[in-house]
Design a protein around this motif. Sequence first.
Motif, PDB file in Angstrom:
ATOM      1  N   LYS A 131       0.800  -1.224   0.000  1.00  0.00           N
ATOM      2  CA  LYS A 131       0.000   0.000   0.000  1.00  0.00           C
ATOM      3  C   LYS A 131       0.832   1.272   0.000  1.00  0.00           C
ATOM      4  CE  LYS A 131      -4.175  -1.949   2.068  1.00  0.00           C
ATOM      5  NZ  LYS A 131      -5.186  -1.849   3.145  1.00  0.00           N
ATOM      6  N   GLU A 132       2.122   1.171   0.261  1.00  0.00           N
ATOM      7  CA  GLU A 132       2.972   2.354   0.238  1.00  0.00           C
ATOM      8  C   GLU A 132       3.525   2.653  -1.155  1.00  0.00           C
ATOM      9  OE1 GLU A 132       3.325  -0.028   2.811  1.00  0.00           O
ATOM     10  OE2 GLU A 132       1.949   1.329   3.871  1.00  0.00           O
ATOM     11  N   ASP A 133       3.395   1.706  -2.077  1.00  0.00           N
ATOM     12  CA  ASP A 133       3.970   1.877  -3.409  1.00  0.00           C
ATOM     13  C   ASP A 133       3.242   2.961  -4.199  1.00  0.00           C
ATOM     14  OD1 ASP A 133       5.854  -0.074  -2.994  1.00  0.00           O
ATOM     15  OD2 ASP A 133       4.655  -1.676  -3.892  1.00  0.00           O
ATOM     16  N   GLU A 143      -7.242   8.285 -25.216  1.00  0.00           N
ATOM     17  CA  GLU A 143      -8.379   7.665 -24.541  1.00  0.00           C
ATOM     18  C   GLU A 143      -8.616   8.211 -23.144  1.00  0.00           C
ATOM     19  OE1 GLU A 143     -10.510   5.128 -26.158  1.00  0.00           O
ATOM     20  OE2 GLU A 143      -9.485   6.504 -27.519  1.00  0.00           O
ATOM     21  N   GLY A 144      -7.587   8.775 -22.524  1.00  0.00           N
ATOM     22  CA  GLY A 144      -7.754   9.291 -21.176  1.00  0.00           C
ATOM     23  C   GLY A 144      -6.432   9.730 -20.574  1.00  0.00           C
ATOM     24  N   ALA A 145      -6.513  10.490 -19.517  1.00  0.00           N
ATOM     25  CA  ALA A 145      -5.322  11.013 -18.868  1.00  0.00           C
ATOM     26  C   ALA A 145      -4.716   9.992 -17.919  1.00  0.00           C
ATOM     27  CB  ALA A 145      -5.669  12.283 -18.098  1.00  0.00           C
ATOM     28  N   PRO A 146      -3.396   9.994 -17.765  1.00  0.00           N
ATOM     29  CA  PRO A 146      -2.772   9.149 -16.742  1.00  0.00           C
ATOM     30  C   PRO A 146      -3.143   9.665 -15.357  1.00  0.00           C
ATOM     31  CG  PRO A 146      -1.177  10.698 -17.629  1.00  0.00           C
ATOM     32  CD  PRO A 146      -2.424  10.859 -18.452  1.00  0.00           C
ATOM     33  N   SER A 147      -3.058   8.782 -14.377  1.00  0.00           N
ATOM     34  CA  SER A 147      -3.372   9.224 -13.016  1.00  0.00           C
ATOM     35  C   SER A 147      -2.501   8.483 -12.015  1.00  0.00           C
ATOM     36  CB  SER A 147      -4.853   8.987 -12.695  1.00  0.00           C
ATOM     37  OG  SER A 147      -5.198   7.621 -12.800  1.00  0.00           O
ATOM     38  N   ALA A 148      -2.187   9.169 -10.933  1.00  0.00           N
ATOM     39  CA  ALA A 148      -1.471   8.549  -9.817  1.00  0.00           C
ATOM     40  C   ALA A 148      -2.490   7.932  -8.877  1.00  0.00           C
ATOM     41  CB  ALA A 148      -0.638   9.593  -9.085  1.00  0.00           C
ATOM     42  N   VAL A 149      -2.248   6.685  -8.463  1.00  0.00           N
ATOM     43  CA  VAL A 149      -3.189   5.985  -7.598  1.00  0.00           C
ATOM     44  C   VAL A 149      -2.429   5.245  -6.506  1.00  0.00           C
ATOM     45  CG1 VAL A 149      -4.889   5.705  -9.442  1.00  0.00           C
ATOM     46  CG2 VAL A 149      -3.203   3.894  -9.024  1.00  0.00           C
ATOM     47  N   LYS A 150      -3.170   4.757  -5.552  1.00  0.00           N
ATOM     48  CA  LYS A 150      -2.644   3.890  -4.508  1.00  0.00           C
ATOM     49  C   LYS A 150      -3.450   2.597  -4.480  1.00  0.00           C
ATOM     50  CE  LYS A 150       0.545   6.136  -1.960  1.00  0.00           C
ATOM     51  NZ  LYS A 150       1.819   5.557  -1.472  1.00  0.00           N
ATOM     52  N   MET A 151      -2.781   1.495  -4.184  1.00  0.00           N
ATOM     53  CA  MET A 151      -3.503   0.275  -3.896  1.00  0.00           C
ATOM     54  C   MET A 151      -4.134   0.405  -2.514  1.00  0.00           C
ATOM     55  SD  MET A 151      -2.158  -3.642  -3.457  1.00  0.00           S
ATOM     56  CE  MET A 151      -1.432  -3.298  -1.846  1.00  0.00           C
ATOM     57  N   VAL A 152      -5.449   0.143  -2.433  1.00  0.00           N
ATOM     58  CA  VAL A 152      -6.134   0.296  -1.149  1.00  0.00           C
ATOM     59  C   VAL A 152      -6.611  -1.032  -0.572  1.00  0.00           C
ATOM     60  CG1 VAL A 152      -6.825   2.693  -1.486  1.00  0.00           C
ATOM     61  CG2 VAL A 152      -8.279   0.852  -2.392  1.00  0.00           C
ATOM     62  N   SER A 153      -6.626  -2.099  -1.386  1.00  0.00           N
ATOM     63  CA  SER A 153      -6.955  -3.427  -0.852  1.00  0.00           C
ATOM     64  C   SER A 153      -6.591  -4.506  -1.865  1.00  0.00           C
ATOM     65  CB  SER A 153      -8.449  -3.539  -0.493  1.00  0.00           C
ATOM     66  OG  SER A 153      -9.259  -3.459  -1.644  1.00  0.00           O
ATOM     67  N   ARG A 154      -6.557  -5.784  -1.374  1.00  0.00           N
ATOM     68  CA  ARG A 154      -6.312  -6.936  -2.231  1.00  0.00           C
ATOM     69  C   ARG A 154      -7.201  -8.093  -1.781  1.00  0.00           C
ATOM     70  NH1 ARG A 154      -0.919  -8.095  -5.145  1.00  0.00           N
ATOM     71  NH2 ARG A 154      -2.468  -9.306  -6.286  1.00  0.00           N
ATOM     72  N   ARG A 155      -8.472  -7.804  -1.663  1.00  0.00           N
ATOM     73  CA  ARG A 155      -9.423  -8.837  -1.272  1.00  0.00           C
ATOM     74  C   ARG A 155      -9.989  -9.537  -2.514  1.00  0.00           C
ATOM     75  NH1 ARG A 155     -12.270  -4.053  -1.539  1.00  0.00           N
ATOM     76  NH2 ARG A 155     -14.420  -4.222  -2.309  1.00  0.00           N
ATOM     77  N   ASN A 185       4.264   0.616 -11.732  1.00  0.00           N
ATOM     78  CA  ASN A 185       4.882   1.211 -10.549  1.00  0.00           C
ATOM     79  C   ASN A 185       5.823   2.330 -10.969  1.00  0.00           C
ATOM     80  OD1 ASN A 185       7.167  -0.106 -11.514  1.00  0.00           O
ATOM     81  ND2 ASN A 185       7.128  -1.706  -9.940  1.00  0.00           N
ATOM     82  N   GLU A 186       6.511   2.913 -10.015  1.00  0.00           N
ATOM     83  CA  GLU A 186       7.372   4.066 -10.303  1.00  0.00           C
ATOM     84  C   GLU A 186       8.636   3.693 -11.062  1.00  0.00           C
ATOM     85  OE1 GLU A 186       8.744   5.882  -6.643  1.00  0.00           O
ATOM     86  OE2 GLU A 186       8.468   3.976  -5.597  1.00  0.00           O
ATOM     87  N   PHE A 187       8.836   2.386 -11.300  1.00  0.00           N
ATOM     88  CA  PHE A 187       9.975   1.933 -12.091  1.00  0.00           C
ATOM     89  C   PHE A 187       9.548   1.573 -13.519  1.00  0.00           C
ATOM     90  CE2 PHE A 187      10.646   0.632  -7.642  1.00  0.00           C
ATOM     91  CZ  PHE A 187      11.719   1.456  -7.342  1.00  0.00           C
ATOM     92  N   GLY A 188       8.269   1.815 -13.837  1.00  0.00           N
ATOM     93  CA  GLY A 188       7.775   1.536 -15.173  1.00  0.00           C
ATOM     94  C   GLY A 188       7.472   0.076 -15.428  1.00  0.00           C
TER      95      GLY A 188
END
Length: 331
Positions: A131-133, A143-155, A185-188
């Motif tokens: 979740k910190e990644d 088709e759309g803009a890029p966006s920064a997101v966070k993983m909030v769950s893996r259920r 991720n931030e490493f592509g």
Amino acid sequence: MRSLILIFIFLISTTSISLSEQKKITSEEDVRRIYKSVVKIDSIVPSDARTANSLGTIRGGNGIVIDDKHILTIGYIVVEAETITITLPNGGVVPAELAGYDHTTGFGILKTILPSKLTPLQIGNSDKLNKEDLLYVLPYLTEGAPSAVKMVSRRSFTGWWEYFLDKPIYTHPMNTSFAGSALINEFGELLGIGSLYVSDAAAEGVPMPGNLFVPINDLKPILDDLIENGKRTADVKPYMGLTSNDDTGKVMVTQVNDDGPAAKAGFKENDIILKVNKINIPDTENFYKTVWSQGGPGTLLDFEIERNNQIISLKLTTMDRNDFFVKPKYY
């Protein structure tokens, strides 16, 4: 397009804060290199296709180049399509065909019909995601803009269309151009493929709009199979041909697909599924897992259902869902 690339540059400049020996995305050159692996997908599906009513006959979304010949996407964009068109990163348009489809994960593999110079994106390890990644969603630039997101769950996720994922990636905030989009991720590195909009990304029943991504590690064991055989040949989930939900606390049939195994067995809408092979069915997840545990396609199942306050027994013989789909006629 340059404005969207600049948006991505802004995102990485404001979110990349830690140091690492591994090279991060830091420059416009890095961003342009990544976008060389992002394509646009358009498909046309015949009106008699099994999925035409539920998914439409004109579909579109995104895809990610994973090697010099193949493109990964979410399968509902292209399954049963008679025409598939790929818009390359340079704007060129080429026809493609569905090389492989896996209903279990939802992944679709495309191959361009004409020779094309494809630049693959590096594949990462979705099992190491936490979740910190720092993550980014990358649709095709038009088709759309890029966006920064966070993983909030893996259920787990249970879909009414005989679909279950053990550990999908739920992200927030929502990107509206999620279909087939890359989660990197931030490493592509590619970590997942966009599949769904969800209203409760962080926890079931708690409002938080977001997206569901199919983890890239789910592809690794089956990729060679999809490319060589067009589908997985091991651990094939049997298909019943019905949709269901458990919103009422019981597993209720909401639709019976024409000419499918459930229709042939005599199932009807609003039937309540009580038992499969004498095993109690408390919810949809357990329903699928019970059916899948009894054997692969071709397995005979004994159902106990409730219909109009009466208990009825039905016998259903499952099949391979790939055999149920309309086979496309390509160029």
